[in-house]
Scaffold this active site. Structure first.
Site, PDB file in Angstrom:
ATOM      1  N   LYS A 127      -0.019   4.278  -0.058  1.00 25.09           N
ATOM      2  CA  LYS A 127      -0.665   5.042   0.239  1.00 25.09           C
ATOM      3  C   LYS A 127      -0.835   6.283  -0.617  1.00 25.09           C
ATOM      4  O   LYS A 127      -0.437   6.516  -1.445  1.00 25.09           O
ATOM      5  CB  LYS A 127      -0.239   5.589   1.619  1.00 25.09           C
ATOM      6  N   GLY A 129       2.876   2.526  10.965  1.00 20.49           N
ATOM      7  CA  GLY A 129       3.786   3.588  10.456  1.00 20.49           C
ATOM      8  C   GLY A 129       4.380   3.555  11.978  1.00 20.49           C
ATOM      9  O   GLY A 129       5.178   4.472  12.051  1.00 20.49           O
ATOM     10  N   HIS A 158      -9.521   1.032   4.935  1.00 21.38           N
ATOM     11  CA  HIS A 158      -8.223   1.473   5.696  1.00 21.38           C
ATOM     12  C   HIS A 158      -8.508   2.453   6.531  1.00 21.38           C
ATOM     13  O   HIS A 158      -9.164   3.304   6.757  1.00 21.38           O
ATOM     14  CB  HIS A 158      -7.639   1.683   4.690  1.00 21.38           C
ATOM     15  N   GLU A 182      -7.059   5.272   7.471  1.00 20.75           N
ATOM     16  CA  GLU A 182      -6.575   6.525   7.829  1.00 20.75           C
ATOM     17  C   GLU A 182      -7.752   7.443   6.969  1.00 20.75           C
ATOM     18  O   GLU A 182      -8.380   8.496   7.047  1.00 20.75           O
ATOM     19  CB  GLU A 182      -5.449   6.377   6.971  1.00 20.75           C
ATOM     20  N   SER A 230       3.359  -2.193  10.002  1.00 17.11           N
ATOM     21  CA  SER A 230       4.626  -2.379  10.602  1.00 17.11           C
ATOM     22  C   SER A 230       5.785  -3.354  10.161  1.00 17.11           C
ATOM     23  O   SER A 230       6.385  -4.406  11.162  1.00 17.11           O
ATOM     24  CB  SER A 230       5.349  -1.913  11.969  1.00 17.11           C
ATOM     25  N   ASN A 268       0.670  -1.005   0.178  1.00 18.85           N
ATOM     26  CA  ASN A 268      -0.402   0.190  -0.278  1.00 18.85           C
ATOM     27  C   ASN A 268       0.791   1.245  -0.124  1.00 18.85           C
ATOM     28  O   ASN A 268       1.384   1.795   0.792  1.00 18.85           O
ATOM     29  CB  ASN A 268      -0.839  -0.217   1.232  1.00 18.85           C
ATOM     30  N   GLU A 288      -5.322  -4.346  11.074  1.00 17.19           N
ATOM     31  CA  GLU A 288      -4.335  -3.923  11.166  1.00 17.19           C
ATOM     32  C   GLU A 288      -4.963  -3.012  12.421  1.00 17.19           C
ATOM     33  O   GLU A 288      -5.876  -1.374  11.117  1.00 17.19           O
ATOM     34  CB  GLU A 288      -3.879  -2.353   9.600  1.00 17.19           C
TER      35      GLU A 288
HETATM   36  P1  PGA Z   1       2.774  -0.160   7.714  1.00 18.17           P
HETATM   37  O1  PGA Z   1       1.446   0.836   6.981  1.00 18.17           O
HETATM   38  O2  PGA Z   1       3.400  -0.973   7.420  1.00 18.17           O
HETATM   39  O3  PGA Z   1       3.459   1.320   7.025  1.00 18.17           O
HETATM   40  O4  PGA Z   1       2.943   0.214   9.233  1.00 18.17           O
HETATM   41  C1  PGA Z   1       0.258  -0.645   6.797  1.00 18.17           C
HETATM   42  C2  PGA Z   1      -0.741  -0.162   5.903  1.00 18.17           C
HETATM   43  O5  PGA Z   1      -0.979   0.539   6.870  1.00 18.17           O
HETATM   44  O6  PGA Z   1      -1.347  -0.695   5.374  1.00 18.17           O
END
Ligand code: PGA
Length: 218
Positions: free
Chosen positions: A11, A150, A95, A97, A181, A9, A144
């Protein structure tokens, strides 16, 4: 042994040129792996990446990061399922976000899942815990935990496996991924868990070397 599904992803990162460079750098790894890899870039990169993937016959599926809850029509800024399906076969939905920064509701997520199904897209719903609503028709769930995204602090594989088991018990979804992560160092611990079928990778998927290592270690 089951082959894990690895979803990247990006983003809101990457220009077209950067995306094409990434693809070039990943070519060898993708040619050699038997694992299924899906890349979810921003909408703007889908046409050129899909063209390049077809031209070079690269083993990489594409997905969108979001989908309009509506069909075509007067919905400024929205990209609908039919438009996505021209270039991609998967779509991320819900997601955290999107839920947090764009105030996406469970109701909208349900509409998005329905639109993905209509367009024959494989839907990957991101859930934040075992109690997140999973609408009918979701194909894949990605668990998640928000605090792990992140942050550099992944969930423990055992705990993630427990949540994945609970999700499979309460829904008809056959595949559950872990995200948050994920790195080359910890990916194998997740993919070895019996209820975890793959990973969703954010930050580490932006760097071809790191992502290639994740594919190898998964
Ligand atoms: P990350 O994000 O691997 O940077 O923690 C995962 C995600 O939000 O899909």
């Amino acid at each position: 042994m089951k082959q894990p599904l690895i979803v990247a992803n990006w983003k809101s990162n990457m220009t077209e040129q950067e995306g094409l460079q990434w693809l070039e750098a990943m070519g060898q790894t993708l040619a050699e792996t038997e694992k299924q890899v899906v890349l979810c870039p921003p909408f703007t990169l889908l046409p050129s990446l899909s063209k390049e993937i077809a031209k070079q016959q690269i083993q990489l599926a594409l997905g969108a990061q979001d989908i309009s809850p509506f069909a075509h029509g007067a919905y400024t800024g929205a990209v609908n399922g039919t438009q996505i399906a021209e270039f991609a076969s998967y779509v991320l939905i819900g997601h955290s976000e999107r839920r947090n920064y764009f105030t996406e509701s469970d109701e909208q997520i349900e509409q998005k899942v329905a639109m993905a199904k209509k367009a024959n897209l494989v839907s990957i719903e991101c859930v934040q815990g075992k109690d997140t609503v999973i609408p009918e028709g979701v194909n894949i769930v990605a668990y998640e935990p928000v605090w792990a995204i992140g942050s550099g602090k992944a969930e423990s594989p055992q705990q993630a496996n427990e949540v994945a088991t609970a999700i499979k018990a309460k829904s008809a979804v056959p595949l559950v991924l872990y995200g948050g992560s994920v790195t080359a160092e910890n990916v194998g611990e997740f993919t070895h868990m019996d209820a975890i079928d793959g990973v969703l990778v954010g930050g580490a998927s932006l760097h071809p070397q790191q992502f290639a290592q994740i594919i190898q270690n998964a």
